[in-house]
Design an enzyme around this catalytic site. Sequence first.
Site, mmCIF file in Angstrom:
data_model
loop_
_atom_site.group_PDB
_atom_site.id
_atom_site.type_symbol
_atom_site.label_atom_id
_atom_site.label_comp_id
_atom_site.label_asym_id
_atom_site.label_seq_id
_atom_site.Cartn_x
_atom_site.Cartn_y
_atom_site.Cartn_z
ATOM 1 N N VAL A 13 0.908 -1.201 -0.045
ATOM 2 C CA VAL A 13 -0.012 -0.033 0.018
ATOM 3 C C VAL A 13 0.716 1.342 -0.102
ATOM 4 O O VAL A 13 0.554 2.374 -0.758
ATOM 5 C CB VAL A 13 -0.974 -0.063 1.250
ATOM 6 C CG1 VAL A 13 -1.773 1.418 1.314
ATOM 7 C CG2 VAL A 13 -1.883 -1.238 1.058
ATOM 8 N N CYS A 124 -10.009 -2.973 2.926
ATOM 9 C CA CYS A 124 -9.995 -2.774 1.415
ATOM 10 C C CYS A 124 -11.415 -3.334 0.666
ATOM 11 O O CYS A 124 -11.600 -3.166 -0.237
ATOM 12 C CB CYS A 124 -8.991 -3.525 0.710
ATOM 13 S SG CYS A 124 -8.481 -5.083 1.301
ATOM 14 N N GLN A 151 -10.779 -12.362 -3.086
ATOM 15 C CA GLN A 151 -9.919 -11.175 -2.771
ATOM 16 C C GLN A 151 -8.502 -11.504 -3.077
ATOM 17 O O GLN A 151 -8.133 -12.707 -3.008
ATOM 18 C CB GLN A 151 -9.597 -11.011 -1.151
ATOM 19 C CG GLN A 151 -11.114 -10.414 -0.442
ATOM 20 C CD GLN A 151 -11.176 -10.367 0.853
ATOM 21 O OE1 GLN A 151 -12.040 -10.610 1.591
ATOM 22 N NE2 GLN A 151 -10.182 -9.741 1.441
ATOM 23 N N GLY A 155 -3.838 -8.558 -0.987
ATOM 24 C CA GLY A 155 -4.469 -7.930 0.249
ATOM 25 C C GLY A 155 -3.605 -8.417 1.414
ATOM 26 O O GLY A 155 -3.961 -7.801 2.510
ATOM 27 N N LYS A 207 -14.376 -8.510 10.568
ATOM 28 C CA LYS A 207 -14.058 -6.984 10.292
ATOM 29 C C LYS A 207 -14.959 -6.208 9.459
ATOM 30 O O LYS A 207 -15.373 -5.299 9.485
ATOM 31 C CB LYS A 207 -12.469 -7.165 9.745
ATOM 32 C CG LYS A 207 -11.816 -5.717 9.608
ATOM 33 C CD LYS A 207 -10.516 -6.152 9.153
ATOM 34 C CE LYS A 207 -9.676 -7.168 9.716
ATOM 35 N NZ LYS A 207 -8.277 -7.082 8.887
ATOM 36 N N HIS A 235 -9.824 -6.806 -5.958
ATOM 37 C CA HIS A 235 -10.790 -7.660 -5.196
ATOM 38 C C HIS A 235 -12.279 -7.375 -5.572
ATOM 39 O O HIS A 235 -12.677 -6.206 -6.287
ATOM 40 C CB HIS A 235 -10.696 -6.765 -3.710
ATOM 41 C CG HIS A 235 -9.790 -7.209 -2.885
ATOM 42 N ND1 HIS A 235 -8.877 -8.011 -2.998
ATOM 43 C CD2 HIS A 235 -9.321 -6.676 -1.471
ATOM 44 C CE1 HIS A 235 -7.878 -8.078 -2.119
ATOM 45 N NE2 HIS A 235 -8.346 -7.258 -0.880
#
Length: 320
Positions: A13, A124, A151, A155, A207, A235
């Site tokens: 990232v 994300c 995903q 990630g 989450k 994703h």
Amino acid sequence: MKKIALIGFKGSVGRVLLSILEEKLTTKIFLSCFSKDGQEDFVFKGKLEKSLPIASLDPNKFDLIFNAASEKLAQELYGKILDSNCVLIDKTSAFRMKEDIPLVVPEVNIDQSRGCKIIASPNCIAIPVSVLLYSIMQKSSISSVNISTYQAISGAGKHAMDMFFREIKTHLYGAQQALLYDQPMAFNLLTEIGSTNEEGFSDEEIKIEQELKKILEKDFKIMVTCVRVPVSIGHFVALNLTLKSKVSSDQIIKQLNANGIYYSHTMVTPMTVAKEDLIFASRLRKHDDFNWSILLGCDNLRKGAALNAFQIADELVLKS
């Protein structure tokens, strides 16, 4: 001239955020990148620079800090940021569910972050899904949503990506290699992301549900299943929605487009979304007057992470 610090510039990232700062900034800034021991190379605006050690970071010397490193570091910065005039935009999960810290997606709830010194940027998956749900909520309340995610490996971070590409090579050439997870990533599906609790829910599923409810400030039923797929970037999310009011497909598509989601009438794939700023939607289907299905996708490192943090910064700090 704004003074900006970036922590974690060598991670997946962080690297994208560094490139976005270079691409999108229209005003001059003074950028410092921080790493554990310092003296690591980075390039910004064509100049080769050296990073500074994290131990030397003083929030009082900066207008803005991006943390794309660790939760532990975010916690260590907490008190220092509150005692400074600096704003921290944190890409880790350290503060996402903390009641007094806003969890922000600019298209949905940027106003919550005004005047705050610490702002959390979401998961994300939660970022694109919250934009879609918020868009639809402008036309109809939502009764429930069933979310299935596909995903990409990125990630899970840079190390997972490196291991993924090694697995592909060793699989093709018949060599043996240690695995990052219990099962290989290459040519496979990982049907759990994170550890699972006694009820069978994974960390990632919990989450996403919690973050969506905080961002949207709604408590409708959210069911999530998360799967890791052998794709490097991108994703995707399949959503089945039950609405409380009748809407048309034209109304939904118009509302998506108005909130920064590009609706495509042709096939959208991870290759479509890679390196793009947009969230893509496709395959809108009506089951009856209240039940709809739709497919959502975005570049998880860009719109699903780094760009969201930049958009927050641009709105709150960089434009002022």
